[in-house]
Design an enzyme around this catalytic site. Structure first.
Site, mmCIF file in Angstrom:
data_model
loop_
_atom_site.group_PDB
_atom_site.id
_atom_site.type_symbol
_atom_site.label_atom_id
_atom_site.label_comp_id
_atom_site.label_asym_id
_atom_site.label_seq_id
_atom_site.Cartn_x
_atom_site.Cartn_y
_atom_site.Cartn_z
ATOM 1 C CE LYS A 1 46.364 31.266 50.937
ATOM 2 N NZ LYS A 1 45.307 32.251 51.431
ATOM 3 C CG PHE B 1 43.137 41.271 54.910
ATOM 4 C CD1 PHE B 1 44.150 40.505 54.103
ATOM 5 C CD2 PHE B 1 41.910 41.743 54.401
ATOM 6 C CE1 PHE B 1 43.761 40.765 52.548
ATOM 7 C CE2 PHE B 1 41.585 41.795 53.126
ATOM 8 C CZ PHE B 1 42.553 41.118 51.938
ATOM 9 N NE ARG C 1 40.238 32.800 42.246
ATOM 10 C CZ ARG C 1 40.501 33.790 43.336
ATOM 11 N NH1 ARG C 1 41.755 33.562 43.836
ATOM 12 N NH2 ARG C 1 39.671 34.044 44.100
ATOM 13 C CG ASN D 1 41.970 30.932 52.607
ATOM 14 O OD1 ASN D 1 43.278 30.837 52.480
ATOM 15 N ND2 ASN D 1 41.477 31.922 51.955
ATOM 16 C CG HIS E 1 47.354 32.235 46.240
ATOM 17 N ND1 HIS E 1 46.870 33.397 46.377
ATOM 18 C CD2 HIS E 1 48.125 32.478 44.984
ATOM 19 C CE1 HIS E 1 47.251 34.194 45.304
ATOM 20 N NE2 HIS E 1 47.743 33.321 44.507
#
Ligand code: UDP
Ligand code: MG
Length: 136
Positions: free
Chosen positions: A12, A60, A88, A115, A118
């Site tokens: 990200k 959000f 994950r 964070n 993804h």
């Protein structure tokens, strides 16, 4: 029995901005992921809205789409055994505060929104998300 899958990862904007992409790609390789395809792109807010459509009704959503389109990202097609679940696990919890030691979000994440990575959350979504970025 082998169960080779592909999943989508996104490095990200917060991580690309800090130039963490090579380090994060090495983390995937260390965990046995093969990088099948990758590209650096800068998507529009409209594209981010399409990508995150499942979150349309969340409070959000607007900030999330603004954020994902705020700077360059690296999209990766990752392959290994049980790639979806293993990615994950490697990423860790959505909020870096809750992510376990050694996970990408624990190591690199700044906050729940920034964070760093993804990852697709199911085999079906991995197919849809890989198509979104690589077969359009
Ligand atoms: N997100 C956020 N605030 C929240 C929950 C999620 O900004 O309260 C962002 C966060 O960047 C997350 C993304 O929305 O990675 C998608 O949320 P999801 O619940 O799908 O988490 P993920 O699958 O990325 O762990
Ligand atoms: Mg998700």
């Amino acid at each position: 029995m082998s169960n080779i899958e592909r999943t989508l990862s996104i490095i990200k904007p917060d991580a690309v901005q800090r130039n963490l992409q090579d380090q994060i790609k090495q983390e995937f390789k260390n965990k046995g992921f093969e990088i099948i395809e990758e590209k650096k792109i800068h998507i529009s807010k409209e594209e981010a809205e399409k990508f995150y459509k499942v979150h349309e009704t969340k409070p959000f959503y607007n900030d999330l789409c603004k954020y994902l389109s705020s700077g360059p990202i690296i999209v990766l097609s990752l392959q290994r055994e049980n790639a979806v679940m293993e990615n994950r696990k490697l990423m860790g919890a959505t909020n870096p505060i809750d992510a376990k030691e050694g996970t990408l979000r624990k190591k690199y994440g700044i906050s729940i929104d920034k964070n760093s990575v993804h990852g697709s959350d199911s085999i079906d979504n991995a197919k849809i998300e890989l198509d979104f970025f690589f077969n359009r």
